[in-house]
Design an enzyme around this catalytic site. Structure first.
Site, PDB file in Angstrom:
ATOM      1  N   CYS A 135       0.829  -1.211   0.000  1.00 49.15           N
ATOM      2  CA  CYS A 135       0.000   0.000   0.000  1.00 49.15           C
ATOM      3  C   CYS A 135       0.860   1.256   0.000  1.00 49.15           C
ATOM      4  O   CYS A 135       0.679   2.151  -0.837  1.00 49.15           O
ATOM      5  CB  CYS A 135      -0.957  -0.021   1.183  1.00 49.15           C
ATOM      6  SG  CYS A 135      -0.169  -0.320   2.790  1.00 49.15           S
ATOM      7  N   TYR A 136       1.802   1.342   0.927  1.00 51.42           N
ATOM      8  CA  TYR A 136       2.714   2.476   0.930  1.00 51.42           C
ATOM      9  C   TYR A 136       3.521   2.530  -0.363  1.00 51.42           C
ATOM     10  O   TYR A 136       3.780   3.603  -0.907  1.00 51.42           O
ATOM     11  CB  TYR A 136       3.687   2.359   2.100  1.00 51.42           C
ATOM     12  CG  TYR A 136       3.261   2.979   3.397  1.00 51.42           C
ATOM     13  CD1 TYR A 136       2.868   4.311   3.467  1.00 51.42           C
ATOM     14  CD2 TYR A 136       3.296   2.238   4.580  1.00 51.42           C
ATOM     15  CE1 TYR A 136       2.522   4.886   4.680  1.00 51.42           C
ATOM     16  CE2 TYR A 136       2.957   2.809   5.796  1.00 51.42           C
ATOM     17  CZ  TYR A 136       2.569   4.133   5.844  1.00 51.42           C
ATOM     18  OH  TYR A 136       2.231   4.710   7.045  1.00 51.42           O
TER      19      TYR A 136
END
Length: 316
Positions: A135-136
């Protein structure tokens, strides 16, 4: 109507699994073949996921049993380090099954397609072993990629995530009491997403993650040092050109807010700010860590793997 495609989900109890179940339940072509969860074995899926209206119950399948279900695709929503037995069983029993792994286990394996469609779509056709980006890492790459050729020196990224990113297993990072009025830093060097983005961009990235009291959504602020001076007009033009026609990436002039992206399927990039000498650029990206950071991206990759419209089943 075209034939339905059967999808199996291993690790169905977590936040991302729940999001994927809701999306697949409304998809025109995919249908859930089985959902595997040790903790919920035997329970009705509809009792936990109201968006699902069928008769499936959670099962608890080991790797061999999951590979023997005859699903067209399998999504592995497991903690890091647990995917290998399932992949080995599929390689032996059902090698043409499409696999999307949501963990970090295969993000550094050249034999697997790294599925960030906005940046790697060209190599998606024919891929049946697909590693879903972190996600990051998705937010970082969307923030940095349009300026990749202009970079000089490492990129610094300061990230803040809602506590759903820490999963459902109890820890300090998802304890609302400990997070209240707090910002919790962790893994400030050597984070797996730091290594992931450095590998994918072919350029060093330094990442400093934090957890905040909100439930979902990522704010990523990237600090880019440039080899030569540029202008804000040139920067904005570069980002708009890079993401022109991308239904899940919106380029803004102002800095995006995480409160506006929660529950939405895309990402926003903006807040472009230059130093006085034009050689330091700051960019802000936001996305929902459970959606574009995980489940939505997985569905993009599944659609591409089966030759379907990339955003089929994804509200845009």
């Amino acid at each position: 109507m075209s034939a339905r495609l059967s999808l199996g989900l291993v690790g169905a109890r977590g936040y991302v699994g729940a999001e994927l179940i809701r999306m697949v339940a409304a998809h025109p072509r995919f249908e859930l073949g089985f959902v595997s969860s040790r903790e919920r074995e035997g329970q009705r899926l509809a009792d936990h996921e109201p968006a699902y209206a069928g008769d499936l119950r959670y099962v608890n399948l080991d790797a061999a049993a999951a590979a023997g279900q005859g699903a067209d695709a399998l999504v592995l929503a497991l903690p890091n380090g647990m995917a290998a037995p399932f992949v080995a069983a599929l390689d032996a029993k059902a090698p043409r099954t499409v696999v999307v792994d949501l963990s970090a286990d295969y993000r550094f394996d050249d034999a697997w397609h790294y599925g960030l469609p906005e940046l790697t779509r060209a190599s998606a056709p024919g891929a049946i072993r697909i590693s879903n980006p972190g996600c990051y890492a998705t937010a970082m790459q969307l923030a940095v990629a349009p300026m990749r050729a202009a970079l000089e020196g490492p990129v610094q990224c300061f990230g803040v995530s809602g506590y759903s990113g820490a999963g459902t297993s109890a820890s300090d990072k998802n304890d609302p009491d400990k997070l209240r009025d707090n910002l919790m830093p962790y893994a400030l060097t050597g984070h797996v997403h730091e290594r992931e983005v450095t590998r994918q961009l072919g350029h060093p990235v330094e990442f400093m993650p934090h957890v905040a009291p909100h439930f979902r959504g990522i704010t990523l602020t990237a600090n880019l040092h440039l080899a030569g001076a540029t202008s804000l007009d040139a920067v904005r033009a570069a980002y708009r050109a890079a993401y022109a026609g991308e239904p899940l990436v919106q380029v803004l002039d102002d800095a995006p807010w995480v409160s506006r992206i929660a529950g939405r399927h895309g990402a926003e990039v903006g807040g472009f700010t230059l130093s006085a000498d034009g050689r330091r650029l700051v960019v802000v990206a936001t996305l929902d860590n459970l959606l574009k950071g995980a489940a939505t991206q997985a569905l993009q990759n599944l659609n591409l793997a089966f030759g379907l419209p990339e955003t089929m089943g994804i509200p845009t």
